[in-house]
Structure formats: structure tokens, C-alpha cells
Design a protein around this motif. Structure first.
Motif, PDB file in Angstrom:
ATOM      1  N   PRO A  37      12.326   2.071   1.866  1.00 47.31           N
ATOM      2  CA  PRO A  37      11.348   1.813   2.925  1.00 47.31           C
ATOM      3  C   PRO A  37      11.992   1.308   4.222  1.00 47.31           C
ATOM      4  O   PRO A  37      13.087   0.763   4.190  1.00 47.31           O
ATOM      5  N   THR A  38      11.284   1.520   5.330  1.00 47.81           N
ATOM      6  CA  THR A  38      11.617   0.826   6.564  1.00 47.81           C
ATOM      7  C   THR A  38      10.764  -0.433   6.552  1.00 47.81           C
ATOM      8  O   THR A  38       9.534  -0.347   6.535  1.00 47.81           O
ATOM      9  N   VAL A  39      11.425  -1.577   6.482  1.00 44.36           N
ATOM     10  CA  VAL A  39      10.691  -2.815   6.178  1.00 44.36           C
ATOM     11  C   VAL A  39      10.153  -3.506   7.437  1.00 44.36           C
ATOM     12  O   VAL A  39      10.650  -4.532   7.865  1.00 44.36           O
ATOM     13  N   TYR A  40       9.094  -2.890   7.996  1.00 44.96           N
ATOM     14  CA  TYR A  40       8.480  -3.486   9.199  1.00 44.96           C
ATOM     15  C   TYR A  40       6.996  -3.731   9.008  1.00 44.96           C
ATOM     16  O   TYR A  40       6.300  -4.169   9.913  1.00 44.96           O
ATOM     17  N   SER A  41       6.461  -3.415   7.812  1.00 42.46           N
ATOM     18  CA  SER A  41       5.056  -3.691   7.509  1.00 42.46           C
ATOM     19  C   SER A  41       4.898  -3.697   5.994  1.00 42.46           C
ATOM     20  O   SER A  41       5.829  -3.320   5.278  1.00 42.46           O
ATOM     21  N   ASN A  42       3.697  -4.103   5.524  1.00 45.32           N
ATOM     22  CA  ASN A  42       3.460  -4.109   4.074  1.00 45.32           C
ATOM     23  C   ASN A  42       3.638  -2.701   3.527  1.00 45.32           C
ATOM     24  O   ASN A  42       3.268  -1.736   4.181  1.00 45.32           O
ATOM     25  N   VAL A  43       4.162  -2.632   2.326  1.00 46.39           N
ATOM     26  CA  VAL A  43       4.455  -1.310   1.759  1.00 46.39           C
ATOM     27  C   VAL A  43       3.165  -0.499   1.621  1.00 46.39           C
ATOM     28  O   VAL A  43       2.125  -0.982   1.187  1.00 46.39           O
ATOM     29  N   LYS A  93      10.328  -3.865  17.340  1.00 42.57           N
ATOM     30  CA  LYS A  93       9.011  -3.917  17.979  1.00 42.57           C
ATOM     31  C   LYS A  93       8.127  -4.970  17.296  1.00 42.57           C
ATOM     32  O   LYS A  93       7.472  -5.778  17.953  1.00 42.57           O
ATOM     33  N   LYS A  94       8.129  -4.950  15.968  1.00 45.88           N
ATOM     34  CA  LYS A  94       7.334  -5.923  15.217  1.00 45.88           C
ATOM     35  C   LYS A  94       7.807  -7.352  15.539  1.00 45.88           C
ATOM     36  O   LYS A  94       7.003  -8.260  15.714  1.00 45.88           O
ATOM     37  N   GLN A 107      13.078  -9.675   6.240  1.00 51.62           N
ATOM     38  CA  GLN A 107      12.959 -10.523   5.051  1.00 51.62           C
ATOM     39  C   GLN A 107      11.524 -10.523   4.511  1.00 51.62           C
ATOM     40  O   GLN A 107      11.295 -10.324   3.323  1.00 51.62           O
ATOM     41  N   ARG A 108      10.575 -10.714   5.423  1.00 51.05           N
ATOM     42  CA  ARG A 108       9.169 -10.802   5.014  1.00 51.05           C
ATOM     43  C   ARG A 108       8.731  -9.540   4.268  1.00 51.05           C
ATOM     44  O   ARG A 108       8.137  -9.599   3.202  1.00 51.05           O
ATOM     45  N   TYR A 109       9.045  -8.379   4.841  1.00 45.99           N
ATOM     46  CA  TYR A 109       8.529  -7.139   4.246  1.00 45.99           C
ATOM     47  C   TYR A 109       9.401  -6.627   3.104  1.00 45.99           C
ATOM     48  O   TYR A 109       8.928  -5.846   2.275  1.00 45.99           O
ATOM     49  N   GLY A 285     -10.135  11.896  -0.686  1.00 43.36           N
ATOM     50  CA  GLY A 285     -10.076  13.253  -0.142  1.00 43.36           C
ATOM     51  C   GLY A 285      -9.554  13.358   1.277  1.00 43.36           C
ATOM     52  O   GLY A 285      -9.450  14.454   1.819  1.00 43.36           O
ATOM     53  N   GLN A 286      -9.257  12.205   1.886  1.00 42.81           N
ATOM     54  CA  GLN A 286      -8.780  12.265   3.274  1.00 42.81           C
ATOM     55  C   GLN A 286      -7.486  11.503   3.465  1.00 42.81           C
ATOM     56  O   GLN A 286      -7.155  10.626   2.668  1.00 42.81           O
ATOM     57  N   LYS A 287      -6.788  11.835   4.535  1.00 39.61           N
ATOM     58  CA  LYS A 287      -5.557  11.160   4.854  1.00 39.61           C
ATOM     59  C   LYS A 287      -5.845   9.668   5.061  1.00 39.61           C
ATOM     60  O   LYS A 287      -6.854   9.306   5.654  1.00 39.61           O
ATOM     61  N   MET A 288      -4.957   8.824   4.568  1.00 36.48           N
ATOM     62  CA  MET A 288      -5.143   7.384   4.786  1.00 36.48           C
ATOM     63  C   MET A 288      -4.809   7.055   6.235  1.00 36.48           C
ATOM     64  O   MET A 288      -3.782   7.499   6.736  1.00 36.48           O
ATOM     65  N   ALA A 289      -5.668   6.290   6.885  1.00 33.67           N
ATOM     66  CA  ALA A 289      -5.373   5.867   8.250  1.00 33.67           C
ATOM     67  C   ALA A 289      -6.068   4.543   8.530  1.00 33.67           C
ATOM     68  O   ALA A 289      -7.270   4.405   8.244  1.00 33.67           O
ATOM     69  N   LYS A 290      -5.304   3.600   9.036  1.00 34.93           N
ATOM     70  CA  LYS A 290      -5.878   2.291   9.350  1.00 34.93           C
ATOM     71  C   LYS A 290      -7.018   2.443  10.353  1.00 34.93           C
ATOM     72  O   LYS A 290      -8.040   1.778  10.259  1.00 34.93           O
ATOM     73  N   SER A 291      -6.818   3.340  11.321  1.00 30.62           N
ATOM     74  CA  SER A 291      -7.767   3.482  12.433  1.00 30.62           C
ATOM     75  C   SER A 291      -9.145   3.925  11.953  1.00 30.62           C
ATOM     76  O   SER A 291     -10.157   3.551  12.537  1.00 30.62           O
ATOM     77  N   THR A 292      -9.237   4.730  10.883  1.00 28.12           N
ATOM     78  CA  THR A 292     -10.546   5.218  10.433  1.00 28.12           C
ATOM     79  C   THR A 292     -11.135   4.322   9.348  1.00 28.12           C
ATOM     80  O   THR A 292     -12.262   4.537   8.912  1.00 28.12           O
ATOM     81  N   GLY A 293     -10.385   3.338   8.879  1.00 27.82           N
ATOM     82  CA  GLY A 293     -10.877   2.462   7.811  1.00 27.82           C
ATOM     83  C   GLY A 293     -10.632   3.070   6.434  1.00 27.82           C
ATOM     84  O   GLY A 293     -10.869   2.437   5.416  1.00 27.82           O
ATOM     85  N   ASN A 294     -10.193   4.314   6.386  1.00 32.42           N
ATOM     86  CA  ASN A 294      -9.878   4.961   5.108  1.00 32.42           C
ATOM     87  C   ASN A 294      -8.455   4.533   4.733  1.00 32.42           C
ATOM     88  O   ASN A 294      -7.499   5.299   4.853  1.00 32.42           O
ATOM     89  N   TYR A 295      -8.358   3.287   4.307  1.00 28.54           N
ATOM     90  CA  TYR A 295      -7.040   2.685   4.139  1.00 28.54           C
ATOM     91  C   TYR A 295      -7.115   1.591   3.097  1.00 28.54           C
ATOM     92  O   TYR A 295      -8.101   0.860   2.995  1.00 28.54           O
ATOM     93  N   ILE A 296      -6.078   1.474   2.289  1.00 31.41           N
ATOM     94  CA  ILE A 296      -6.043   0.386   1.305  1.00 31.41           C
ATOM     95  C   ILE A 296      -4.600  -0.054   1.075  1.00 31.41           C
ATOM     96  O   ILE A 296      -3.686   0.777   1.047  1.00 31.41           O
ATOM     97  N   LEU A 297      -4.417  -1.351   0.948  1.00 25.31           N
ATOM     98  CA  LEU A 297      -3.095  -1.892   0.642  1.00 25.31           C
ATOM     99  C   LEU A 297      -2.966  -2.015  -0.881  1.00 25.31           C
ATOM    100  O   LEU A 297      -3.959  -2.297  -1.563  1.00 25.31           O
ATOM    101  N   PRO A 298      -1.756  -1.846  -1.417  1.00 22.28           N
ATOM    102  CA  PRO A 298      -1.598  -1.961  -2.870  1.00 22.28           C
ATOM    103  C   PRO A 298      -2.198  -3.253  -3.438  1.00 22.28           C
ATOM    104  O   PRO A 298      -2.897  -3.220  -4.448  1.00 22.28           O
ATOM    105  N   ASN A 299      -1.973  -4.373  -2.762  1.00 20.59           N
ATOM    106  CA  ASN A 299      -2.480  -5.649  -3.286  1.00 20.59           C
ATOM    107  C   ASN A 299      -4.002  -5.724  -3.326  1.00 20.59           C
ATOM    108  O   ASN A 299      -4.566  -6.461  -4.128  1.00 20.59           O
ATOM    109  N   GLU A 300      -4.655  -4.958  -2.441  1.00 19.99           N
ATOM    110  CA  GLU A 300      -6.128  -4.955  -2.441  1.00 19.99           C
ATOM    111  C   GLU A 300      -6.689  -4.252  -3.681  1.00 19.99           C
ATOM    112  O   GLU A 300      -7.824  -4.511  -4.076  1.00 19.99           O
TER     113      GLU A 300
END
Ligand SMILES: [Zn+2]
Length: 492
Positions: A37-43, A93-94, A107-109, A285-300
Motif C-alpha cells: 500500500p501507499t500509506v497515506y490513508s486508511n487501507v 500532501k496529507k 507511521q499512522r497508516y 453493484g457500483q464503484k466505491m467512492a467516498k464522494s457518493t457515499g457508496n463507501y465503507i472502511l474495513p473496520n466499519e
């Protein structure tokens, strides 16, 4: 004798687009590199699926008796916002946005990444090298490619000359793109591209004043291009030609195409014998995207804290759900799918507990050897986990029939059945028996509660109640021991 000697494993090679018989460079050993991974956000959940697929592959190779060196890198510098060498470094950037050091972001991610993969029971790789830990190796490769005339320097940055490489080699061999299509669509921030041709890609970028992460090099203070780290680290730890290179489907172009060009130029040999790509994951059935709300994190998923889900799902149920799809198919992540997988997972775990209740007979009416062969055939066919799981459900039926005395089994077959099913469920698929863990956790909780009630009784000088608790627990095989540090217990 090692199992690989009697099993013919076939792997779908993305390079030849066919299933090929797997033959490692060195007999009995496997070198496998997977882009990390590129460690700049949650996996991302899609990445979790990719790493879980390669964990299953790693586990099966080990099960077959191979000594596997599994290298998975951490990209902690050099991956720009735009895969085509433009924009800001994702980590820098982060760090700028959160006003922390880039290495704090890393370290965080990295911690988040490890914790999440551990939850779904992925084994750690053999080596987990970082891009920033291999700057020296990357500079050496650039020097070599420059000497061979396949790269050029402009204003302190170095670019790979794709058109020149393509005169004698085939750029696009993996992704199937022809040279005209494989343009690294660069729009540099200042609107000017330094590249001779739009197909070229960066090996080294000069850092501008804003860029926090920078290293000295013969060309400028700067940082390596994203593709270079994987060429450097795979060669360093696995050799010039190694067995398996894996990653997500989205990495085929440009990332893996560039890796081939770099490594081939540097070493003059094919870098990888088997290219493997795990397919993507979609959500409802749709691409995951934070912007559309069709998104989930593994921990959720594990907490149930997302409106897409009706409830929380355990890591093993989630893992089981993902493994029901072939790693090369797109996986549609849905609540209904998870619910069904959870039911199946519980059924399987219950059957595993019920194996111990099976009584042996003088004859077997079930062909365990044929069933076992079908399990291996499934996995030998390019790690076909859905077919393996169908065979495991066949085994669930066996357990029920045997316990209902509608089938019979001899001791030797039962032993083979137990060993095989445990190996596939726990070692190869990497599932855990959460039901078992759950009940023993609950039992400990109940005993601790009784110990506390006994202490209250003693504090109140209610010796009768205190003794009753101790004696009745003892009758159940639970011994209490009073010590200076309080009361402990052991379960017989
Ligand atoms: Zn890579």
C-alpha cells in the motif's frame, strides 16, 4: 514427501493470459513479490481483498511444502497524486494538510494497515521493505539505465525513454496497450512537460521548494519515481528473475508495465515468470467512492457502523465471504452476500466441532480420498477457492450423515478427513473458529463474575455463600486458587 511433488499447480499468468503449470526457478522454493500500500490513508477495502487473495496464495504455497519468501513493500514516498508523475506526493500532501511530519503519516497508516490485515488473519510477509529505505538501490538502477542510453536527464529529473526501449523490446507486453495508447497523460503543474514523449515516465524527480521529502542524487535533490521502488526491492530480495509478482488489477498499467521496462533494461532478463492480478471489489453493484457515499472502511464492517450494513460482521465471516469469489473475478460486496456467507461460515464451524462426535465403523461408505483429491484439484486450478468451499460444504454433509448414522467411516479415513478439512479451513483459507473463541471468552467472563461475587460474600462474612460458589465451580471442574494477587482459576 512435500505435497508440491505430487500436486500439479496451475497459475493464470497475466502475461501469457493462460493457465500455466507452476515451475519455480529453484525447486522447492518460491519468491513472491506483491505491491503493497501507499500509506497515506486508511487501507481501502479493495486493497484488503487484494492482500487477502495473496495471503491465501502464500498459505497454499506453504501448505504444498514450498519455502516461500514473500516480499510486500510499503510505499512511503514517491507516489504522486496522479499516477502519471504529476501532482504532489500523496504522503507529503496529507502531512501538509494535517500539519504533521510525513513520517507520522506513514507511521499512522502503516499501523492501521497492519492492524486491519491482522484482524482478517493475514500472515505477515517474510520481508516488508520501504521505498525510503531503498533510495540508494534506486539511484544505482537509474545510473545504470542512463548508461545504457534508455533514460535522459532534464532539469534535474530523469525520465525513462519508452520509445527507445520499444525499438528492441515490447512496451505494453503485460497490459496489451500499444505504444500510441500508453501515454502517461501528464499535465505538469506548470503546464509544461519536460518529457521527450508523453509515454515516458519519471525515474527521478527534482523536488520543488514545497516538496518536504527529498534525497540527494547525482541529478538533484529529489525523490524516486513510484515505479522504481518495486524494481529495486524485488530484485534485491528475490533476484533478477523471480517466480511470482502480484498486485491489484489496476496496477497492470502503468505501474507493472514500467517495472518490466526498468528491470529488463537493468538486468537484461525477464524479471518475473508469473504475473498475477487480483480483481477489484465493488460495493452494491457500483464503484466505491467516498464522494457518493457508496463507501465503507474495513473496520466499519467489523463494528457495523455504516448504513450500508444491517449489522456487524466478524472478520472471519468477512474473509469467508471474500474467498467465496475467485480472486480473478470482480467481487460485489453486499449486506445480503455477507449475511449468507456468515450463515455458511457458522455451518462450517459447527460441522468442525461435530467431527469429534463421529463414531468409527468397520467400513467406510464415504470416499474420503476422492473428496480430498477434489479439494486439491480446486486449489491446484489457479487457487479456485469457490470450488474448494463447495467441497467443504460437501464435507459438512458428510459430518451430518455420519453423526445421524446414515453413513459410516473407518478410523483411518476419519483421521485423514479431520487433518484435511482442518488444513484447508484454517491453514489455507486462513479462517478462525470464532465460535470456539467466543464461548471460551464468555466462560472466562462468567467465572470472573462469580469470583467477584464470592469476594463480596467474603467481605460480608457470608462464608456459606462463598464456599458454595467455590464448591459448585469445583464440581464443574473449575478450580479457584486464592493468592496474594487475588483469586485465579483453572478449567480442567
Ligand atoms: Zn509495485
Amino acid at each position: 514427501m512435500e505435497l508440491y511433488k505430487t500436486n500439479q499447480l496451475k497459475i493464470y499468468n497475466s502475461l501469457s493470459k493462460t493457465k500455466e503449470v507452476f515451475k519455480p526457478v529453484i525447486e522447492g522454493k518460491v519468491g513472491m513479490y506483491v505491491c503493497g500500500p501507499t500509506v497515506y490513508s486508511n487501507v481501502h477495502l479493495g486493497n484488503v481483498r487484494t492482500f487477502m487473495s495473496f495471503d491465501m496464495i502464500f498459505r497454499y504455497l506453504k501448505h504444498l511444502g514450498y519455502k516461500v519468501r514473500y516480499v510486500r513493500n510499503i510505499t512511503d514516498a514517491g507516489h504522486l497524486e496522479n499516477d502519471a508523475d504529476a501532482g504532489e506526493d500523496r504522503i507529503a500532501k496529507k502531512a501538509r494538510l494535517e500539519e504533521i511530519e510525513p513520517m507520522e503519516v506513514v507511521q499512522r497508516y502503516t499501523v492501521d494497515f497492519h492492524e486491519t490485515l491482522q484482524k482478517i488473519n493475514n500472515l505477515p510477509p517474510s520481508i516488508e521493505p520501504t521505498a525510503t529505505g531503498h533510495i540508494v538501490e534506486q539511484i544505482e538502477i537509474i545510473k545504470d539505465i542512463l548508461e545504457k542510453g534508455l533514460a535522459y536527464e532534464v532539469n534535474g529529473s530523469v525520465y525513462f525513454d519508452v520509445l527507445k526501449y520499444n525499438e528492441n523490446e515490447h512496451y505494453g507486453i503485460l497490459s496489451g496497450r500499444n505504444i500510441e495508447d500508453s501515454i502517461h497523460n501528464t499535465r505538469e503543474l506548470d503546464g509544461q512537460s519536460e518529457k521527450k514523449n508523453p509515454q515516458d515516465f519519471a525515474l527521478w524527480k527534482k523536488a520543488d521548494e514545497r516538496h518536504i521529502m527529498r534525497w540527494p542524487s547525482p541529478w538533484s535533490n529529489g525523490f524516486p519515481g513510484w515505479h522504481l521502488e518495486c524494481s529495486a526491492m524485488s530484485t534485491k530480495y528475490l533476484g533478477e528473475t523471480f517466480d511470482i509478482h502480484g498486485g491489484g488489477m489496476d496496477l497492470k498499467f502503468p505501474h507493472h508495465e514500467c517495472e518490466i521496462a526498468q528491470s529488463k533494461t537493468k538486468n537484461g532478463v525477464e524479471p518475473v515468470n508469473y504475473w498475477m492480478h487480483a480483481n477489484m471489489l465493488i460495493l452494491n453493484g457500483q464503484k466505491m467512492a467516498k464522494s457518493t457515499g457508496n463507501y465503507i472502511l474495513p473496520n466499519e464492517i467489523f463494528s457495523g457502523d455504516n448504513k450500508i450494513l444491517s449489522k456487524a460482521f466478524s472478520p472471519s465471516a468477512t474473509r469467508f465471504f471474500m474467498l467465496q469469489a475467485n480472486y480473478r473475478s470482480i467481487l460485489d460486496f453486499t449486506n445480503t452476500g455477507l449475511e449468507a456467507a456468515e450463515k455458511g461460515y457458522i455451518k462450517l464451524m459447527e460441522a468442525l466441532s461435530n467431527i469429534d462426535k463421529i463414531e468409527v465403523s468397520k467400513e467406510s461408505s464415504i470416499d474420503i480420498k476422492a473428496w480430498k483429491q477434489k479439494c486439491y484439484d480446486a486449489m491446484n486450478d489457479d487457487f479456485n477457492t469457490p470450488v474448494l468451499i463447495a467441497n467443504l460444504f460437501e464435507a459438512v454433509k458428510f459430518v451430518n450423515l455420519l453423526n445421524e448414522k446414515k453413513a459410516t467411516i473407518i478410523e483411518e479415513d476419519l483421521e485423514e478427513f479431520k487433518v484435511t478439512i482442518n488444513a484447508f479451513v484454517f491453514d489455507v483459507l486462513g479462517l478462525k473458529n470464532e465460535l470456539k473463541e467466543d464461548s471460551s471468552d464468555k466462560l472466562s467472563g462468567v467465572v470472573s463474575m462469580l469470583i467477584k461475587m464470592r469476594k463480596d460474600a467474603r467481605d460480608n462474612k457470608d462464608w456459606a455463600l462463598s464456599d458454595k460458589i467455590r464448591d459448585e465451580l469445583a464440581a464443574l471442574g473449575i478450580q479457584l486458587k486464592d493468592g496474594k494477587e487475588g483469586t485465579t482459576f483453572s478449567i480442567n
